[in-house]
Write a protein that holds these residues in place. Structure first.
Motif, short mmCIF file in Angstrom:
data_model
loop_
_atom_site.label_atom_id
_atom_site.label_comp_id
_atom_site.label_asym_id
_atom_site.label_seq_id
_atom_site.Cartn_x
_atom_site.Cartn_y
_atom_site.Cartn_z
N VAL A 37 -25.89 49.05 -76.52
CA VAL A 37 -25.61 47.99 -77.17
C VAL A 37 -25.18 46.89 -76.00
O VAL A 37 -25.59 45.73 -75.90
CB VAL A 37 -24.59 48.09 -78.45
N ALA A 38 -24.08 47.40 -75.09
CA ALA A 38 -23.76 46.53 -73.96
C ALA A 38 -24.91 46.18 -73.21
O ALA A 38 -25.02 45.02 -72.76
CB ALA A 38 -22.51 47.19 -73.17
N LEU A 39 -25.68 47.20 -72.74
CA LEU A 39 -26.78 46.88 -72.07
C LEU A 39 -27.83 45.87 -72.55
O LEU A 39 -28.42 45.16 -71.95
CB LEU A 39 -27.52 48.11 -71.54
N ALA A 40 -28.25 46.46 -73.69
CA ALA A 40 -29.22 45.48 -74.42
C ALA A 40 -28.66 44.01 -74.64
O ALA A 40 -29.69 43.10 -74.30
CB ALA A 40 -29.49 45.90 -75.91
N LEU A 41 -27.41 43.77 -75.00
CA LEU A 41 -26.97 42.31 -75.09
C LEU A 41 -26.84 41.90 -73.52
O LEU A 41 -27.41 40.63 -73.52
CB LEU A 41 -25.61 42.52 -75.55
N GLY A 42 -26.62 42.68 -72.53
CA GLY A 42 -26.50 42.01 -71.09
C GLY A 42 -28.06 41.43 -70.82
O GLY A 42 -28.08 40.38 -70.07
N GLY A 83 -23.51 36.06 -64.19
CA GLY A 83 -22.70 36.90 -63.17
C GLY A 83 -21.75 37.66 -63.84
O GLY A 83 -21.56 39.01 -63.58
N VAL A 84 -21.01 37.05 -64.90
CA VAL A 84 -20.08 37.70 -65.77
C VAL A 84 -20.55 38.78 -66.56
O VAL A 84 -19.99 39.80 -66.87
CB VAL A 84 -19.24 36.43 -66.51
N THR A 85 -21.81 38.51 -67.25
CA THR A 85 -22.37 39.26 -67.93
C THR A 85 -22.78 40.79 -67.07
O THR A 85 -22.54 41.95 -67.40
CB THR A 85 -23.68 38.94 -68.29
N ALA A 86 -23.45 40.54 -66.09
CA ALA A 86 -23.38 41.76 -65.02
C ALA A 86 -22.12 42.51 -64.48
O ALA A 86 -22.24 43.64 -64.70
CB ALA A 86 -24.26 41.43 -63.83
N PHE A 87 -21.25 41.57 -64.33
CA PHE A 87 -19.84 42.04 -63.94
C PHE A 87 -19.38 43.14 -65.13
O PHE A 87 -18.75 44.18 -65.01
CB PHE A 87 -18.99 41.03 -63.42
N VAL A 88 -19.17 42.45 -66.27
CA VAL A 88 -18.61 43.13 -67.39
C VAL A 88 -19.23 44.36 -67.93
O VAL A 88 -18.88 45.43 -68.35
CB VAL A 88 -18.35 42.15 -68.74
N SER A 89 -20.90 44.21 -67.56
CA SER A 89 -21.63 45.26 -68.23
C SER A 89 -21.21 46.59 -67.55
O SER A 89 -21.38 47.65 -67.95
CB SER A 89 -23.18 44.93 -68.10
#
Length: 725
Positions: A21-26, A159-165
């Protein structure tokens, strides 16, 4: 290998749900932001005027340097000469732009022959035809600025999406590997090599990454048009902004998703490969190892890097810490270091939080002590979100407060007169204001000054042109050297941010209309929060209208009588008391920046929710035997649920406290930077945002823990208690 990976994913689908879910959303967010960025890269087209020719005043400063010509927009371009306007009127009807005044024509349109127009202009202004007419569109600059802000907004979100993912995927895989160590030990006992175990875990991550990336690209393609419509409706993008036909954002998002999946599973695969065959004989689920050597080394290295870079910035350029790009990116280092090193602090912190009498506190304390990896996986996303919210919102609030205090300290006038429109205050109004008994009037104009630093960088500074005889009476100009009385038509007051800022030195500048002057430095102001700018005399601000009049009270003057006389003299213009003017002009975060921060924090909170729910559900499902033993020992269903809830809240509270610690360090660095810049130091903690964040994390953790626990308690205690793990 593929069949084994697929069977493993099917058998442990609950463990990989959070990562998927996290990767798909990211990937979906990266696709959306990539498509928006790709569509905003071309220059703003603007609206071409109906006339075939546009004549525009030269509004661009061009300065040749060894590295090429540097350009900047002039604050007060020189108008088209009246003789040129007269010649153009002879060629046919002309339409003067609304920004022009009766004596200052900045832009006009005509349908005359372009060759004849160029002959009449003779290089005194720009002649625009064809597509170049769009440059003359008044909305062109506004659209370009909107696209620049939009790029920053979507770039920060990506950038934040990649960081938190990476955090979510890494914590999920690390916890999943810790729960499956007996499975890996059995594979080792059956003859599997450490390399095969590592490749198996990476293959699982690759499979999850491929499925999630494909799903995310599809979701992003559907969501991108809605995001563009929202940006246009919120006036974040120009009305003409639409999605283009680009394919590279899909490739970038897809491969980034795979890279994030593999990067997040890398450390977990290495740990899985080090599982010994004897692990299969373990009966207890307790894991006393708090932190691995690699995690300790990486966390220490990042912590040292964060501290060293902060100290260097404070020692060399503290003003850099006040820039938006810096205060958004710099906390990431410290947050990452704190998340990696969190297992070192979680055990003493949870013991402190559970230092209460009673069996429930004892059970919570021992459960958190025997499951450090489970606690770290749950506390890390809470730490990241709380630290992000506290650091970003706290920094912007502290800067706004410091700038407001600076404005309050600089303004000593009792009243401020402002023009009703953009044309400024006329001479008749200024004469009436000067005739008000008991009023010390100081008209001023806003303009720009450019200076060439290092021979290649053309730096713009905001400036205010005021008569030095009245400047000291109506304003407090903070100085580190020199005096305000030394300001004259051949000098300038600069701030310490300028490369050359020694009193008596001469500096070459370009004024607001492009005139080049060499002025003597009469005084130097501290850098402050960056709003001190420079001070000039009105002679060095040609073309700048008077846009503000500060009015101080003469000795013995009655404030009410002066206010009445000022309103009478100003007529239709505005007269504001000092406090009202300070409230109206109080510095605040730009709307685009505020929306960007809320978007960043919203993404972080969403990812935290995914991670917290997945980690809590995985941890609870893996402890069914422990819960059954509690039931057999005499605990009631309510007591088991109470202990489970208390354990989740304890770990969330520990993560929130660590996030507050990181926030305090970041804000302390900002406080020191403001003090070094001679700005009013301020520390603001956004308690409301922090409270909402912690409450949301706690609610998700409790719900995710209670649901599987309640379902498990419906079974007979002897069933799960007698099954070997």
């Amino acid at each position: 290998m593929l069949s084994v990976v697929l069977r493993t994913l099917r058998a442990h689908r609950s463990a990989f749900t959070g990562s998927f879910v996290a990767l798909a959303l990211g990937v979906a967010l990266l696709t959306v932001t990539g498509l928006a960025l790709a569509s905003s890269l071309p220059a703003a087209p603007g609206n071409a005027p109906a006339a075939s020719v546009v004549v525009q005043a030269r509004d661009t400063l061009r300065v040749p340097t060894p590295a090429g010509v540097r350009t900047a927009r002039l604050a007060h371009p020189r108008p088209i000469p009246p003789a040129t306007v007269t010649e153009l009127r002879k060629l046919g009807p002309v339409r003067v732009d609304g920004r022009s005044g009766p004596s200052r024509v900045l832009r006009l349109e005509t349908d005359a022959d372009p060759a004849a127009v160029r002959q009449a202009v003779r290089g005194t202004a720009l002649v625009l035809t064809g597509d170049a007419r769009r440059i003359g569109d008044p909305a062109h600059d506004r659209d370009r600025e909107a696209l620049t802000a939009l790029n920053a907004l979507f770039g920060t979100a990506g950038g934040v999406t990649a960081f938190v993912s990476v955090f979510v995927v890494a914590s999920t895989f690390a916890f999943a590997v810790a729960q499956r160590r007996r499975e890996f030990a059995l594979l080792r006992t059956a003859g599997a090599t450490p390399g095969q175990i590592r490749r198996g875990v990476l293959a699982e991550a690759l499979a999850v990454g491929v499925l999630a990336s494909v799903t995310g690209c599809a979701l992003g393609a559907r969501a991108a048009p809605h995001l563009v419509s929202w940006a246009v409706a919120e006036h974040l993008a120009p009305p003409w902004f639409t999605l283009g036909d680009h394919t590279w954002p899909y490739h970038a998002a897809f491969w980034t998703g795979l890279l994030v999946a593999l990067a997040g599973a890398g450390a977990a695969s290495w740990r899985a490969g080090r599982t010994a065959p004897a692990e299969a004989l373990r009966e207890a689920s307790a894991d006393s190892r708090g932190i691995t050597r690699g995690r300790l080394l990486c966390g220490t290295a990042l912590l040292l890097t964060a501290v060293v870079t902060l100290v260097l910035a404070l020692a060399t350029d503290p003003g850099d810490l006040l820039h938006r790009k810096t205060y958004i990116s710099r906390p990431m280092l410290l947050i990452t270091a704190a998340a990696l090193l969190s297992p070192l602090l979680l055990r003493p912190l949870t013991r402190l939080l559970t230092a209460l009498p009673g069996v429930s506190a004892l059970l919570v304390r021992e459960s958190t002590a025997t499951g450090p990896r489970r606690c770290a996986a749950l506390a890390a996303p809470v730490l990241v979100t709380v630290a992000l919210a506290g650091s970003l919102l706290g920094t912007t609030s502290a800067l706004d407060r410091a700038r407001a205090e600076e404005a309050r300290e600089r303004t000593t006038a009792a009243f401020v007169v402002l023009p009703k429109g953009r044309a400024g205050l006329d001479e008749a109004t200024l004469r009436r204001l000067r005739q008000v008994p008991g009023a010390v009037v100081a008209p001023s104009s806003s303009t720009d000054v450019h200076v060439l630093e290092d021979g290649v960088a053309l730096v713009r500074s905001e400036a205010r042109a005021t008569d030095p005889r009245t400047l000291a009476a109506t304003s407090h100009v903070p100085l580190t050297a020199g005096t305000v009385s030394a300001l004259d038509d051949d000098s300038i007051i600069v701030n310490e941010e300028w490369q050359r800022h020694r009193v008596g030195d001469r500096v070459r500048v370009w004024l607001g209309d492009g005139t080049r002057r060499t002025l003597r430095i009469a005084a130097v102001m501290p850098t402050g929060t960056g709003g001190n700018g420079v001070h000039l005399t009105p002679r060095n601000a040609p073309g700048a209208p008077v846009d503000r009049v500060d009015v101080a009270l003469a000795k013995g003057a009655d404030a009410a009588a002066v206010s009445t006389a000022l309103h009478r003299a100003a007529r239709t213009d505005r007269v504001l008391p000092r406090e009202a003017w300070l409230r109206e002009t109080r510095p605040g975060t730009r709307r685009t920046t505020r929306l960007g921060l809320l978007l960043v924090l919203g993404l972080a909170l969403l990812y935290t929710g995914i991670s917290v729910a997945n980690t809590t559900a995985m941890g609870t499902s893996g402890r069914l035997r422990d819960l059954a033993v509690l039931r057999l020992a005499g605990a009631t269903r309510r007591q088991v649920l109470k202990v489970t809830c208390a354990e989740s809240l304890t770990v969330v509270a520990a993560g929130a406290l660590l996030g507050l610690l990181v926030t305090a360090v970041n804000l302390a660095g900002l406080w020191i930077a403001l003090a070094l810049l001679s700005a009013p130091p301020a520390v603001v903690l956004p308690w409301q945002a922090l409270g909402v964040t912690v409450t949301a994390c706690a609610a998700l953790a409790v719900a995710s823990a209670l649901l599987p626990t309640a379902l498990a308690l419906r079974r007979r205690p002897a069933d799960p208690a007698g099954v070997r793990e």
